[in-house]
Design an enzyme around this catalytic site. Sequence first.
Site, PDB file in Angstrom:
ATOM      1  N   HIS A 102      13.428  -2.158  -3.411  1.00 19.17           N
ATOM      2  CA  HIS A 102      12.270  -1.259  -3.514  1.00 19.17           C
ATOM      3  C   HIS A 102      10.969  -2.049  -3.419  1.00 19.17           C
ATOM      4  CE1 HIS A 102       9.786   2.100  -5.004  1.00 19.17           C
ATOM      5  NE2 HIS A 102       9.150   1.163  -5.695  1.00 19.17           N
ATOM      6  N   GLU A 103      10.889  -3.165  -4.138  1.00 22.14           N
ATOM      7  CA  GLU A 103       9.673  -3.981  -4.076  1.00 22.14           C
ATOM      8  C   GLU A 103       9.497  -4.591  -2.688  1.00 22.14           C
ATOM      9  OE1 GLU A 103       7.539  -3.683  -6.313  1.00 22.14           O
ATOM     10  OE2 GLU A 103       8.892  -2.635  -7.684  1.00 22.14           O
TER      11      GLU A 103
END
Length: 236
Positions: A102-103
Amino acid sequence: MYYPYYFDPTYFLVIIGVIICALASAKVNSTYARYDQVRNHAGITGAMAAEQILRMEGIYDVQVMRVSGKLTDHYDPANHVLRLSDSTYGSTSVAALGVAAHECGHAIQHARHYVPLTIRGALVPVANFGSGISWPLIIMGLFIRGEMSTLFINLGILMFSLAVLFQIITLPVEFNASGRALKILKNSGMLYESEVREARSVLTAAALTYVASAASALLQLLRILILTGGRRNDDE
């Protein structure tokens, strides 16, 4: 209507916002705790996954670093650093890979000049200033009379609205980052199909916290409008 000296019934809007945020936080913590115990089949850590994803996407100027804490993961676009928390960096869990990916999604957004991310970045200083100055302006407006009262109140509402706008624009940014993450985890083979579903559960729960924050901010704005509506009408 303005309630200066007795119980303010609009405070229930604040309570509702707090409950929504608490439920969302409990959901993300319980979901993360569940899948933090599930080891991914490849045995790769969150840091390893992040490095691999960035290279796959042709991103070589982003450094992956460790940051203390739990779920303190974030991408720093100013310094091109992807910071993974203690609970993600060295973990081989499905949850850790979901968070790391996600990051990476945010790093990819930055590299691809994703418009909502650019807008959110531009709003950060304005939103921080607006959230801090809005209530002092509104309170000042409530204690003075005449045109200046309306000016201060309206300015305070505008400042708070900018903070709310930041919360709203955050939603597509976070949803898009999660979508990119899940697609990469699936297409790269880092996670099996069943593991991707588990990672999706983690990211969906995390997304609920952003939805809750936006909802809470909107409820706060509604409360401000109700509290100041009568006073502004009186001054007109």
